[in-house]
Enzyme design. Sequence first.
Site, PDB file in Angstrom:
ATOM      1  N   SER A 151       2.347   3.018  -0.940  1.00  0.00           N
ATOM      2  CA  SER A 151       2.846   1.783  -1.180  1.00  0.00           C
ATOM      3  C   SER A 151       2.609   1.105  -2.464  1.00  0.00           C
ATOM      4  CB  SER A 151       2.837   0.509  -0.180  1.00  0.00           C
ATOM      5  OG  SER A 151       1.397   0.265   0.043  1.00  0.00           O
TER       6      SER A 151
ATOM      7  N   HIS B  78      -8.961  -0.649  -5.601  1.00  0.00           N
ATOM      8  CA  HIS B  78     -10.001  -0.550  -4.589  1.00  0.00           C
ATOM      9  C   HIS B  78      -9.567  -1.754  -3.927  1.00  0.00           C
ATOM     10  CE1 HIS B  78     -13.306   0.333  -2.151  1.00  0.00           C
ATOM     11  NE2 HIS B  78     -13.673  -1.124  -2.082  1.00  0.00           N
TER      12      HIS B  78
HETATM   13  C1  GRF Z   1      -4.810   0.640  -0.713  1.00  0.00           C
HETATM   14  O1  GRF Z   1      -5.308  -0.321   0.059  1.00  0.00           O
HETATM   15  C2  GRF Z   1      -5.521   1.052  -1.639  1.00  0.00           C
HETATM   16  O2  GRF Z   1      -6.244   0.127  -2.484  1.00  0.00           O
HETATM   17  C3  GRF Z   1      -6.601   1.978  -1.123  1.00  0.00           C
HETATM   18  O3  GRF Z   1      -5.857   2.691  -0.302  1.00  0.00           O
HETATM   19  C4  GRF Z   1      -4.737   2.015   0.225  1.00  0.00           C
HETATM   20  C5  GRF Z   1      -3.427   2.751  -0.027  1.00  0.00           C
HETATM   21  O4  GRF Z   1      -2.374   2.324   0.213  1.00  0.00           O
HETATM   22  N1  GRF Z   1      -7.335   2.901  -1.966  1.00  0.00           N
HETATM   23  P1  GRF Z   1      -0.940   2.779  -0.357  1.00  0.00           P
HETATM   24  O5  GRF Z   1      -1.063   4.406   0.351  1.00  0.00           O
HETATM   25  O6  GRF Z   1      -0.791   2.825  -1.679  1.00  0.00           O
HETATM   26  O7  GRF Z   1       0.145   2.403   0.783  1.00  0.00           O
END
Ligand code: GRF
Length: 202
Positions: free
Chosen positions: A13, A107
């Site tokens: 996402s 993060h």
């Molecule tokens: C997000 O919360 C990012 O901060 C963390 O992993 C999650 C990934 O979500 N490192 P997506 O794959 O971008 O939906």
Amino acid sequence: MLRLAVLASGGGSNLQSIIDAASAGSLGPLYPVLVVVDRPCGAVDRARTAGIPVEVLDRRKWGRRLTAALETVLDEYRIDLAALAGWLSILDGALTRRWSGRMVNIHPALLPKHGGPGMYGRRVHQAVLDAGDAESGCTVHFVSEGVDEGEILDAVSVPVRDDDTAESLAARVLVQEHRLYPRVLAELALTIDPRTDPSSVD
Ligand code: GRF
């Protein structure tokens, strides 16, 4: 033009928010030209739908050689800036040193709290709840050798509610990630020069 690679291991996402920002013209000189994944994941479909090349570096196949394989791919595609967006494989110090200032991560907490090895996904948000923090959020930082320890570029805070679960908090933080990451990438892009020779960064 600056060539952006997005590295992902999950649903993608954040990748989507970067693709959408690029389509809307709000990433400035930055263009996503490559998506790298370290396992089969939702990010692959998002990249393909957007017409962005995908390199699959399966961590089960590459094991400890994954970092070297990644570096080769980044050089082949003449990448100027790499954005980790839910990328889960730990990168070794040789690469993070060579890519210092050209590799960023997001993060889902307010670093330096609740980061480091093993702190990803649901665990991060559960740690925030367990600590009784009044707020959480998301942080964009440069990637350095220590996991989640690189220089912080920007962060957005999100209030923690009394009835929050790890899932509800994660969802609220994710909304802010999708706003923060493209904005920070666009700002960062204004401060870096294209790499004329990717193999000579150090
Ligand atoms: C997000 O919360 C990012 O901060 C963390 O992993 C999650 C990934 O979500 N490192 P997506 O794959 O971008 O939906």
